[in-house]
Design an enzyme around this catalytic site. Structure first.
Site, short mmCIF file in Angstrom:
data_model
loop_
_atom_site.label_atom_id
_atom_site.label_comp_id
_atom_site.label_asym_id
_atom_site.label_seq_id
_atom_site.Cartn_x
_atom_site.Cartn_y
_atom_site.Cartn_z
CB CYS A 71 -12.09 -11.16 2.27
SG CYS A 71 -11.47 -10.49 0.72
CG HIS A 89 -15.05 -13.57 1.47
ND1 HIS A 89 -15.57 -12.41 0.96
CD2 HIS A 89 -13.86 -13.78 0.82
CE1 HIS A 89 -14.74 -11.93 0.05
NE2 HIS A 89 -13.70 -12.74 -0.05
CG ASN A 149 -13.61 -11.26 -3.31
OD1 ASN A 149 -14.03 -10.54 -2.41
ND2 ASN A 149 -12.52 -12.00 -3.20
N1 ACO Z 1 -9.36 -16.25 -18.43
C1 ACO Z 1 -8.81 -17.25 -19.15
N2 ACO Z 1 -7.73 -17.93 -18.73
C2 ACO Z 1 -7.21 -17.58 -17.54
C3 ACO Z 1 -7.74 -16.55 -16.76
C4 ACO Z 1 -8.83 -15.86 -17.25
N3 ACO Z 1 -9.44 -14.87 -16.56
N4 ACO Z 1 -7.01 -16.43 -15.62
C5 ACO Z 1 -6.05 -17.36 -15.68
N5 ACO Z 1 -6.16 -18.06 -16.85
C6 ACO Z 1 -5.34 -19.14 -17.34
C7 ACO Z 1 -3.97 -19.14 -16.74
O1 ACO Z 1 -3.09 -18.31 -17.47
C8 ACO Z 1 -3.59 -20.60 -16.84
O2 ACO Z 1 -3.20 -20.86 -18.15
P1 ACO Z 1 -2.02 -21.90 -18.44
O3 ACO Z 1 -2.51 -23.22 -17.93
O4 ACO Z 1 -1.86 -21.85 -19.92
O5 ACO Z 1 -0.83 -21.41 -17.68
C9 ACO Z 1 -4.92 -21.32 -16.61
O6 ACO Z 1 -5.95 -20.37 -16.90
C10 ACO Z 1 -5.10 -21.80 -15.20
O7 ACO Z 1 -4.80 -20.71 -14.33
P2 ACO Z 1 -4.89 -20.86 -12.78
O8 ACO Z 1 -4.45 -19.61 -12.12
O9 ACO Z 1 -4.17 -22.13 -12.42
O10 ACO Z 1 -6.47 -21.07 -12.59
P3 ACO Z 1 -7.25 -21.53 -11.33
O11 ACO Z 1 -8.06 -22.72 -11.63
O12 ACO Z 1 -6.39 -21.58 -10.09
O13 ACO Z 1 -8.28 -20.33 -11.13
C11 ACO Z 1 -8.62 -18.41 -9.72
C12 ACO Z 1 -7.78 -19.03 -10.83
C13 ACO Z 1 -10.03 -18.28 -10.22
C14 ACO Z 1 -8.05 -17.06 -9.38
C15 ACO Z 1 -8.61 -19.35 -8.49
O14 ACO Z 1 -7.28 -19.72 -8.20
C16 ACO Z 1 -9.19 -18.70 -7.26
O15 ACO Z 1 -10.37 -18.35 -7.22
N6 ACO Z 1 -8.38 -18.56 -6.19
C17 ACO Z 1 -8.87 -18.00 -4.95
C18 ACO Z 1 -8.94 -16.51 -5.08
C19 ACO Z 1 -9.56 -15.94 -3.84
O16 ACO Z 1 -10.40 -16.53 -3.21
N7 ACO Z 1 -9.14 -14.78 -3.47
C20 ACO Z 1 -9.68 -14.25 -2.25
C21 ACO Z 1 -9.25 -12.88 -2.23
S1 ACO Z 1 -9.99 -12.22 -0.84
C22 ACO Z 1 -9.11 -10.84 -0.38
O17 ACO Z 1 -8.66 -10.80 0.72
C23 ACO Z 1 -8.94 -9.71 -1.31
#
Ligand code: ACO
Length: 401
Positions: A177, A327, A357
């Protein structure tokens, strides 16, 4: 951890005056080593490979211009739109969860005969059209992607599809990214130090092909797209790349990746050095694996620092900058960085809701929409930052037009 940061005045002109006489640029590239220039000559036994290359046509060293500016942009997305509700039919999720946690509502996914190469070519053609620029005058094409359709890269194929008769140098850059920001800085370096004048930077990714569509933690995030920018040599007063700041951290790379599957290489070799199981199995890549929380923390910590550093080198503060363009990974990351840097909401560019993304494509895609809608106008300054797998991250302070 490694970093590179820079701004090109006043240090680079001094460097440039030293290296300028010793850079030789040929059709196939340039080479600079220890102050001695060596011409890199392309020879190929493949029929047709030599057809555009003749010694008399070789690209000669050109006057090194001190500036580079962004003069055209374009983008392309697949036609299939996948909504949060669509995803809730295949994984245990909901529109509410996805939109509240990420800001994403739709993403585009390649289907049918669509390909990343086609998207990249379409985005490139639009960028060239905007600049009213003939593809035959391109010197260099940089294809920033982590998902090429050929393991050896896509840029030369894009060169061919664009119909560039003069065979500009074309190669791929893999930096997830951060790829587009890296591509932009590479374009500027080629222009300032290598005598290139017209560089097409494409950011394109098809991460939908590497997503585990049963993993609700990742499949909700990604979409496919391509964006492109034409970067052109210009005089120093018109310079459009004011400063930059780049970093990488292999240690943090464990939080985000799509590594090659273990092909059991250990079992290939017997204790006496003989082959046990030869030939090796065909390799394949795993789906994207991500520790979302760690990536989130990394982004909100490192991206503001990087932008602050680039702003300082440009002698600017956020109040002097017209737009913040990050990004497009998560709206909460964008909001947190904007708050930390004191960018009001109305100065933040975001189209994440519509595309998710799109990795290396996200910055040029959002830029293109902002330019075409009249938001970003010639002369506007933009603080742009990419971050992602590697880990890699970096920012550039740019002026549009
Ligand atoms: N729908 C419903 N529930 C979900 C989902 C979903 N899609 N995904 C996870 N959950 C649940 C989890 O199982 C967890 O449940 P639990 O509390 O019972 O265990 C709860 O929601 C919280 O999960 P988290 O992973 O802690 O959620 P978080 O608030 O961290 O959000 C997310 C997750 C959206 C992925 C966030 O962490 C994020 O955006 N991180 C950055 C990702 C990013 O920027 N990536 C860049 C990639 S760039 C590249 O180089 C490819």
């Amino acid at each position: 951890m490694a970093n590179a940061s820079g701004f090109f005045t006043p240090s680079v002109p001094r460097l440039r005056s030293k290296i300028q006489p010793s850079i030789g640029v040929s059709r196939s590239g340039f080479c600079f080593s220890g102050g001695i220039s060596r011409r890199v000559v392309c020879s190929s036994a493949i029929e047709g490979a030599e057809k555009h290359v003749s010694p008399s046509e070789s690209r000669m060293p050109k006057l090194v211009r001190k500036g580079c500016k962004l003069v055209g942009c374009g983008s392309a997305v697949p036609s299939l739109s996948v909504s949060n509700d669509d995803l809730s039919k295949i994984v245990d999720t909901s529109d509410e969860w996805i939109s509240v946690r990420t800001g994403i509502r739709n993403r585009r996914v390649m289907s049918g005969k669509e390909s990343l190469k086609k998207l990249a070519v379409e985005a490139a053609q639009k960028a060239l059209e905007m600049a009213d620029f003939d593809p035959n005058d391109l010197d260099l094409i940089l294809m920033c992607t982590s998902t090429p359709e050929d393991i050896f890269g896509s840029a030369p194929q894009i060169q061919r599809e664009l119909g560039c008769r003069n065979s500009p140098l074309a190669y791929d850059i893999t930096a997830a990214c951060s790829g587009f920001v890296l591509g932009l800085i590479s374009a500027a370096s080629h222009i300032r130090g290598g005598g290139f004048r017209n560089v097409l930077v494409i950011g394109a990714d098809g991460l939908s092909r590497f997503v585990d569509w049963t993993d609700r933690g990742t499949c909700i995030l990604f979409g496919d797209a391509a964006g492109a920018v034409l970067v052109q040599a210009c005089d120093a007063e018109e310079d459009g790349l004011l400063s930059f700041d780049l970093h990488s951290d292999g240690e943090g790379g464990r939080h985000l990746g799509a590594p090659i599957n273990d092909n059991e290489t250990d079992e290939l070799l017997g204790s006496n050095g003989s082959a046990l199981d030869f030939p090796p199995k065909k390799s394949s890549y795993s789906c994207i694996q991500m520790n979302g929380k760690e990536v989130f923390r990394f982004a909100v910590r490192c991206v503001p620092q990087s932008i602050e550093s680039a702003l300082e080198k440009a002698g600017l503060v956020s109040g002097n900058v017209d737009w913040l363009l990050l990004h497009q990974a998560n709206q909460r990351i964008i909001d947190a960085v904007a708050t930390r840097l004191d960018f009001p909401q109305e100065k933040v560019i975001s189209n994440l809701a519509n595309y998710g993304n799109t990795s290396a494509a996200s910055i040029p895609l959002a830029l293109d929409e902002a330019v075409r809608s009249g938001k970003v106008k010639p002369g506007h300054t933009i603080a742009a930052a990419g971050f992602g797998a590697g880990l890699t991250w970096g920012s550039a302070i740019i002026r549009w037009g």
